[in-house]
Design a protein around this motif. Structure first.
Motif, PDB file in Angstrom:
ATOM      1  N   CYS A 108      14.545   3.877-106.108  1.00 57.70           N
ATOM      2  CA  CYS A 108      14.881   2.555-106.646  1.00 57.70           C
ATOM      3  C   CYS A 108      16.396   2.360-106.662  1.00 57.70           C
ATOM      4  N   GLU A 109      17.140   3.403-107.012  1.00 57.05           N
ATOM      5  CA  GLU A 109      18.603   3.319-107.012  1.00 57.05           C
ATOM      6  C   GLU A 109      19.139   3.098-105.594  1.00 57.05           C
ATOM      7  N   GLN A 110      18.566   3.807-104.628  1.00 62.09           N
ATOM      8  CA  GLN A 110      19.019   3.657-103.244  1.00 62.09           C
ATOM      9  C   GLN A 110      18.667   2.282-102.680  1.00 62.09           C
ATOM     10  N   VAL A 111      17.497   1.789-103.024  1.00 65.03           N
ATOM     11  CA  VAL A 111      17.106   0.443-102.590  1.00 65.03           C
ATOM     12  C   VAL A 111      18.020  -0.588-103.239  1.00 65.03           C
ATOM     13  N   ASP A 112      18.419  -0.341-104.494  1.00 64.41           N
ATOM     14  CA  ASP A 112      19.333  -1.251-105.175  1.00 64.41           C
ATOM     15  C   ASP A 112      20.671  -1.330-104.440  1.00 64.41           C
ATOM     16  N   LEU A 113      21.174  -0.201-103.947  1.00 66.09           N
ATOM     17  CA  LEU A 113      22.419  -0.217-103.169  1.00 66.09           C
ATOM     18  C   LEU A 113      22.243  -0.999-101.863  1.00 66.09           C
ATOM     19  N   PHE A 114      21.103  -0.825-101.213  1.00 63.64           N
ATOM     20  CA  PHE A 114      20.807  -1.561 -99.984  1.00 63.64           C
ATOM     21  C   PHE A 114      20.715  -3.061-100.274  1.00 63.64           C
ATOM     22  N   VAL A 115      20.085  -3.413-101.389  1.00 58.62           N
ATOM     23  CA  VAL A 115      19.959  -4.819-101.777  1.00 58.62           C
ATOM     24  C   VAL A 115      21.335  -5.419-102.077  1.00 58.62           C
ATOM     25  N   GLN A 116      22.231  -4.630-102.672  1.00 64.51           N
ATOM     26  CA  GLN A 116      23.589  -5.124-102.930  1.00 64.51           C
ATOM     27  C   GLN A 116      24.305  -5.443-101.618  1.00 64.51           C
ATOM     28  N   GLU A 117      24.087  -4.612-100.591  1.00 68.86           N
ATOM     29  CA  GLU A 117      24.640  -4.898 -99.262  1.00 68.86           C
ATOM     30  C   GLU A 117      24.080  -6.213 -98.727  1.00 68.86           C
ATOM     31  N   LEU A 118      22.768  -6.401 -98.886  1.00 67.39           N
ATOM     32  CA  LEU A 118      22.136  -7.633 -98.408  1.00 67.39           C
ATOM     33  C   LEU A 118      22.683  -8.850 -99.142  1.00 67.39           C
ATOM     34  N   LYS A 119      22.901  -8.704-100.439  1.00 64.62           N
ATOM     35  CA  LYS A 119      23.446  -9.820-101.220  1.00 64.62           C
ATOM     36  C   LYS A 119      24.846 -10.196-100.758  1.00 64.62           C
ATOM     37  N   LYS A 120      25.670  -9.194-100.445  1.00 69.60           N
ATOM     38  CA  LYS A 120      27.030  -9.468 -99.980  1.00 69.60           C
ATOM     39  C   LYS A 120      27.017 -10.274 -98.689  1.00 69.60           C
ATOM     40  N   GLU A 121      26.024 -10.025 -97.856  1.00 69.36           N
ATOM     41  CA  GLU A 121      25.918 -10.714 -96.576  1.00 69.36           C
ATOM     42  C   GLU A 121      25.096 -12.003 -96.678  1.00 69.36           C
ATOM     43  N   HIS A 122      24.696 -12.370 -97.891  1.00 67.87           N
ATOM     44  CA  HIS A 122      23.914 -13.589 -98.143  1.00 67.87           C
ATOM     45  C   HIS A 122      22.584 -13.579 -97.392  1.00 67.87           C
ATOM     46  N   LYS A 123      21.952 -12.423 -97.367  1.00 70.56           N
ATOM     47  CA  LYS A 123      20.633 -12.277 -96.755  1.00 70.56           C
ATOM     48  C   LYS A 123      19.571 -12.508 -97.829  1.00 70.56           C
ATOM     49  N   ARG A 124      18.386 -12.931 -97.412  1.00 67.56           N
ATOM     50  CA  ARG A 124      17.269 -13.128 -98.328  1.00 67.56           C
ATOM     51  C   ARG A 124      16.387 -11.897 -98.276  1.00 67.56           C
ATOM     52  N   PHE A 125      15.924 -11.468 -99.423  1.00 65.26           N
ATOM     53  CA  PHE A 125      15.126 -10.246 -99.484  1.00 65.26           C
ATOM     54  C   PHE A 125      14.083 -10.347-100.589  1.00 65.26           C
ATOM     55  N   ASP A 126      13.016  -9.599-100.404  1.00 67.75           N
ATOM     56  CA  ASP A 126      12.000  -9.396-101.436  1.00 67.75           C
ATOM     57  C   ASP A 126      11.720  -7.899-101.460  1.00 67.75           C
ATOM     58  N   VAL A 127      11.603  -7.361-102.664  1.00 71.37           N
ATOM     59  CA  VAL A 127      11.278  -5.954-102.838  1.00 71.37           C
ATOM     60  C   VAL A 127       9.948  -5.915-103.568  1.00 71.37           C
ATOM     61  N   CYS A 128       9.015  -5.142-103.043  1.00 73.27           N
ATOM     62  CA  CYS A 128       7.661  -5.117-103.598  1.00 73.27           C
ATOM     63  C   CYS A 128       7.199  -3.675-103.787  1.00 73.27           C
ATOM     64  N   THR A 129       6.457  -3.459-104.876  1.00 73.03           N
ATOM     65  CA  THR A 129       5.834  -2.178-105.146  1.00 73.03           C
ATOM     66  C   THR A 129       4.547  -2.437-105.915  1.00 73.03           C
ATOM     67  N   CYS A 130       3.752  -1.408-106.109  1.00 74.78           N
ATOM     68  CA  CYS A 130       2.498  -1.547-106.836  1.00 74.78           C
ATOM     69  C   CYS A 130       2.379  -0.407-107.834  1.00 74.78           C
ATOM     70  N   SER A 131       2.155  -0.745-109.095  1.00 71.82           N
ATOM     71  CA  SER A 131       2.025   0.255-110.149  1.00 71.82           C
ATOM     72  C   SER A 131       0.733  -0.006-110.910  1.00 71.82           C
ATOM     73  N   ILE A 132      -0.073   1.044-111.060  1.00 71.86           N
ATOM     74  CA  ILE A 132      -1.312   0.895-111.814  1.00 71.86           C
ATOM     75  C   ILE A 132      -1.133   1.305-113.267  1.00 71.86           C
ATOM     76  N   ALA A 133       0.092   1.673-113.665  1.00 75.87           N
ATOM     77  CA  ALA A 133       0.373   2.030-115.053  1.00 75.87           C
ATOM     78  C   ALA A 133       0.236   0.793-115.934  1.00 75.87           C
ATOM     79  N   LYS A 134      -0.130   1.020-117.192  1.00 79.12           N
ATOM     80  CA  LYS A 134      -0.312  -0.111-118.110  1.00 79.12           C
ATOM     81  C   LYS A 134       1.011  -0.808-118.396  1.00 79.12           C
ATOM     82  N   GLU A 135       2.083  -0.041-118.416  1.00 79.64           N
ATOM     83  CA  GLU A 135       3.401  -0.615-118.664  1.00 79.64           C
ATOM     84  C   GLU A 135       4.283  -0.365-117.447  1.00 79.64           C
ATOM     85  N   ILE A 136       5.047  -1.368-117.070  1.00 77.60           N
ATOM     86  CA  ILE A 136       5.935  -1.241-115.916  1.00 77.60           C
ATOM     87  C   ILE A 136       7.019  -0.214-116.246  1.00 77.60           C
ATOM     88  N   PRO A 137       7.273   0.730-115.341  1.00 81.72           N
ATOM     89  CA  PRO A 137       8.335   1.713-115.590  1.00 81.72           C
ATOM     90  C   PRO A 137       9.684   1.030-115.838  1.00 81.72           C
TER      91      PRO A 137
END
Length: 179
Positions: free
Chosen positions: A48-77
């Protein structure tokens, strides 16, 4: 036993999907891609930290992005709650076969992306469904998964980190987003 049977049926249905006739699609450098869909593991804090750094790069370049995951836990981590741009699918978003059926999951699969990047290390049936059903121009994976057809499969090894996978993505599709 019931969970194993359910998983088996889901994978059988996933493999039984008709192959979409998408035609030839040229690989484009990262700099020319404007829309990204990034899939990640829900429990992996470092990923998640590494994806966050990649997303920051995308934001600097004004790119559009969606990040998706699936968690079956009752509470989101907690590490996923800190990032409001990550869409976390829950068990209510899935049908019996673990296929995403909710409106927001359908929005992800119907949205047109230039690049789908599957950064997951663990096989997740909902994310496999999203990968297969997505109409992204190019689908990039780092491990071969049953039932999923990637346009570009980058051999990174099962033990590679998310950072190494992002570096390989930069290496194969260009020098990066910013010079």
């Amino acid at each position: 036993m019931f969970a194993g049977l359910k998983r088996w049926w889901s994978k059988k249905r996933l493999r039984g999907l008709p192959i979409a006739k998408r035609g030839l699609r040229p690989l484009r450098p990262l700099a020319s891609c404007m829309n990204f869909l990034i899939l990640l593991d829900p429990e992996d804090v470092r990923a998640c930290e590494q994806v966050d750094l990649f997303v920051q790069e995308l934001k600097k370049e004004h790119k559009r992005f969606d990040v998706c995951t699936c968690s079956i836990a009752k509470e989101i981590p907690r590490h996923l709650r800190e990032h409001n741009y990550i869409m976390v699918l829950h068990s209510l978003d899935l049908n019996w076969y673990a296929r995403p059926i909710s409106e927001r999951a359908q929005w992800i699969t119907r949205n047109t992306y230039d690049l789908l990047v599957d950064l997951t290390h663990e096989e997740s049936l909902p994310l496999l469904w999203i990968t297969e059903l997505s109409i992204a121009s190019i689908k990039v994976g780092f491990e071969e998964r049953s039932g999923v057809r990637y346009d570009l499969l980058i051999a990174s090894g099962a033990r590679s980190s998310t950072r190494e996978r992002i570096e390989l993505l930069h290496q194969y599709l260009g020098d990066g987003l910013s010079e």
